[in-house]
Design a protein around this motif. Sequence first.
Motif, PDB file in Angstrom:
ATOM      1  N   TYR A 147      40.428  32.756  44.327  1.00  0.00           N
ATOM      2  CA  TYR A 147      40.302  32.350  42.676  1.00  0.00           C
ATOM      3  C   TYR A 147      40.517  30.914  42.621  1.00  0.00           C
ATOM      4  O   TYR A 147      41.459  30.400  43.564  1.00  0.00           O
ATOM      5  N   THR A 148      40.297  30.460  41.316  1.00  0.00           N
ATOM      6  CA  THR A 148      40.445  29.090  41.014  1.00  0.00           C
ATOM      7  C   THR A 148      41.025  29.127  39.585  1.00  0.00           C
ATOM      8  O   THR A 148      40.608  30.052  38.857  1.00  0.00           O
ATOM      9  N   GLU A 149      41.850  28.071  39.273  1.00  0.00           N
ATOM     10  CA  GLU A 149      42.354  27.991  37.875  1.00  0.00           C
ATOM     11  C   GLU A 149      41.561  26.888  37.187  1.00  0.00           C
ATOM     12  O   GLU A 149      41.898  26.616  36.033  1.00  0.00           O
ATOM     13  N   ASN A 150      40.724  26.368  37.964  1.00  0.00           N
ATOM     14  CA  ASN A 150      40.172  25.226  37.243  1.00  0.00           C
ATOM     15  C   ASN A 150      38.502  25.335  37.754  1.00  0.00           C
ATOM     16  O   ASN A 150      37.899  24.599  38.507  1.00  0.00           O
ATOM     17  N   PHE A 151      37.934  26.395  36.866  1.00  0.00           N
ATOM     18  CA  PHE A 151      36.492  26.751  37.547  1.00  0.00           C
ATOM     19  C   PHE A 151      35.389  25.798  37.414  1.00  0.00           C
ATOM     20  O   PHE A 151      34.549  25.693  38.114  1.00  0.00           O
ATOM     21  N   PRO A 152      35.495  24.697  36.352  1.00  0.00           N
ATOM     22  CA  PRO A 152      34.493  23.624  36.363  1.00  0.00           C
ATOM     23  C   PRO A 152      34.314  23.056  37.841  1.00  0.00           C
ATOM     24  O   PRO A 152      33.062  22.686  38.283  1.00  0.00           O
ATOM     25  N   THR A 153      35.242  22.995  38.712  1.00  0.00           N
ATOM     26  CA  THR A 153      35.229  22.230  40.010  1.00  0.00           C
ATOM     27  C   THR A 153      34.280  23.258  40.996  1.00  0.00           C
ATOM     28  O   THR A 153      33.698  22.701  41.959  1.00  0.00           O
ATOM     29  N   GLU A 154      34.136  24.534  40.428  1.00  0.00           N
ATOM     30  CA  GLU A 154      33.287  25.268  41.285  1.00  0.00           C
ATOM     31  C   GLU A 154      31.833  25.656  40.907  1.00  0.00           C
ATOM     32  O   GLU A 154      31.067  26.204  41.578  1.00  0.00           O
ATOM     33  N   VAL A 155      31.517  25.182  39.632  1.00  0.00           N
ATOM     34  CA  VAL A 155      30.246  25.256  39.149  1.00  0.00           C
ATOM     35  C   VAL A 155      29.117  24.718  40.029  1.00  0.00           C
ATOM     36  O   VAL A 155      28.109  25.371  40.477  1.00  0.00           O
ATOM     37  N   GLU A 156      29.186  23.485  40.730  1.00  0.00           N
ATOM     38  CA  GLU A 156      28.014  22.792  41.295  1.00  0.00           C
ATOM     39  C   GLU A 156      27.823  23.723  42.625  1.00  0.00           C
ATOM     40  O   GLU A 156      26.731  23.888  43.209  1.00  0.00           O
ATOM     41  N   ASN A 157      28.882  24.428  43.399  1.00  0.00           N
ATOM     42  CA  ASN A 157      28.817  25.154  44.558  1.00  0.00           C
ATOM     43  C   ASN A 157      28.415  26.347  44.369  1.00  0.00           C
ATOM     44  O   ASN A 157      28.298  27.224  45.453  1.00  0.00           O
ATOM     45  N   SER A 158      28.438  26.940  43.179  1.00  0.00           N
ATOM     46  CA  SER A 158      28.173  28.342  42.993  1.00  0.00           C
ATOM     47  C   SER A 158      26.686  28.765  42.806  1.00  0.00           C
ATOM     48  O   SER A 158      26.101  28.078  41.785  1.00  0.00           O
ATOM     49  N   ASN A 159      25.974  29.513  43.612  1.00  0.00           N
ATOM     50  CA  ASN A 159      24.597  29.831  43.252  1.00  0.00           C
ATOM     51  C   ASN A 159      24.365  30.750  42.064  1.00  0.00           C
ATOM     52  O   ASN A 159      23.353  30.692  41.427  1.00  0.00           O
ATOM     53  N   VAL A 160      25.404  31.575  41.816  1.00  0.00           N
ATOM     54  CA  VAL A 160      25.401  32.394  40.605  1.00  0.00           C
ATOM     55  C   VAL A 160      26.633  32.317  39.916  1.00  0.00           C
ATOM     56  O   VAL A 160      27.715  32.370  40.494  1.00  0.00           O
ATOM     57  N   ILE A 161      26.731  32.105  38.703  1.00  0.00           N
ATOM     58  CA  ILE A 161      27.970  32.240  37.623  1.00  0.00           C
ATOM     59  C   ILE A 161      27.685  33.237  36.787  1.00  0.00           C
ATOM     60  O   ILE A 161      26.743  33.329  36.091  1.00  0.00           O
ATOM     61  N   PHE A 162      28.707  34.208  36.968  1.00  0.00           N
ATOM     62  CA  PHE A 162      28.467  35.452  36.255  1.00  0.00           C
ATOM     63  C   PHE A 162      30.014  35.294  35.145  1.00  0.00           C
ATOM     64  O   PHE A 162      30.900  35.285  35.508  1.00  0.00           O
TER      65      PHE A 162
END
Lengths: 293, 293
Positions: B56-71
């Motif tokens: 999990y992340t508590e700072n999701f914006p850092t994961e946006v670029e590397n996520s193929n799908v954002i649900f």
Amino acid sequence: MSELKVDQLLIIGVGLIGGSFALALRELGIVREIVGAGRSRENLEKAVALGVIDRYTENFPTEVENSNVIFVSTPVLATDRVFAMIAKENYRHSIITDAGSVKGCVVSAAEKHFSSDYCGFVAAHPIAGRENSGVGAATGDLYAGKRTIITPSNQSGDDAIETVRQLWESVGAQVSQMDAFTHDELVSASSHLPHLVAFGLVNYIANHSRSQECFDLAASGFYDFTRIASSDPTMWRDISLSNADDIIRELKGYINNLEKIISQISQGNGDQLQEILNVAKVSRDYYLAQWTK
Amino acid sequence: MSELKVDQLLIIGVGLIGGSFALALRELGIVREIVGAGRSRENLEKAVALGVIDRYTENFPTEVENSNVIFVSTPVLATDRVFAMIAKENYRHSIITDAGSVKGCVVSAAEKHFSSDYCGFVAAHPIAGRENSGVGAATGDLYAGKRTIITPSNQSGDDAIETVRQLWESVGAQVSQMDAFTHDELVSASSHLPHLVAFGLVNYIANHSRSQECFDLAASGFYDFTRIASSDPTMWRDISLSNADDIIRELKGYINNLEKIISQISQGNGDQLQEILNVAKVSRDYYLAQWTK
């Protein structure tokens, strides 16, 4: 408590409620003979074929004198007419009871037709049912673990009350007592209101301009939610008309509550709206836990 | 249809809906890594412990670029804020989808925050749920055999629609498409109205002058009937406020129908009352048979 034995039981109205009562008692061997009565010969023949009753009559007054217990399980509005017919016979040595969902009108009908010194009448309401109706849906375990409310009146002697209590306890019901007025007031909220809310909802969707698309989109929750709207319309017509004042009061109170919800939504009051929803959730979860304990 | 593979799936809001989606996809092995995000670290740690997400992340914006799908499976009113945060990152190579029960406001939020030439946004609504909420209630078969509605908009490219469709079909859903406006209009009657009718009923009984006696007398039918009133109040607050116009129209129409029932009862119109109840029973029985076919 002496051992309960009934020589002849007359069931007037052999549908889900009367049929399930008969089936449970037959399995217990408490009754020597169960006689069914009703308007439809086809239904009564089916009840015999299913082993619900031993035999049937199309002229129940002839059976009154020889029946130790007379169980009236017709739709509620027919009770008055049935009691009038019983009253013309020699009913004084019989216990007369019923299974209607409204009790005030049944007690009144008994007072109207049966002698004031008769002490064999005991009104009762088993709080059990299924969405399927008719004798084909009858089952011997319908009342197991369910509540039955006895509403004694001036014509209810102690022995008669005790016999009716024992009959219901023998088929597995948890029996309690209250007066008919209190009963009708409480079930108008706990049972009659929810049924009419459900019937009203499905009727509303059925008449919706996009009815078919709405039903197509409805999920399992909708069909669970509206299961009680598949109950017998005749039975619920009679209940509604027999307990009209209480039911109208509850429907109006409920509409008032829906209007509060509309008001919170239209004003965008998220906190107040959430509080309404939360009280519902917390209450249901609490009482369901109590109920299933 | 090419084989569906997702390298990283970011789930924002790991409750019943997001958690069940994650569990189903993990069981299928379609996703290499599932990252959860949300406001409660405790909930996210539970989701990892339950095997719902990989980390999990508590700072999701850092994961946006590397996520193929954002649900996005937060309550609906949080969607606008979540989209605004995503929009500040490099989201152009990600597919963004959601699972909200209202679609018009979600499509509007996407149009407000995401570039007009972005074609990776696909709004969706899985018509599935349970009365229990939270990641602890998540189950891999929540969507099996249930419907999911995709509501494509101007930002929904064909490839993105196809991927979202495949994701939902892979977890067992029956996927169909309609525009967001039609969706919101139909579910306001088929889903939102029944939920508010149930919440309103339990709230009414909870505030009744004889509340406890009413709950005590309520039978299993009442608890089945009101199961959906145990749904998450925050979720239903958000749905109500997000689809306010449609819901208010349906609530008013429903109240109007209840008032017709009151009128028939108060006038003692047995035939008309029975007809209302009968239309409900026949419609429900018919559509339930269609639905379970």
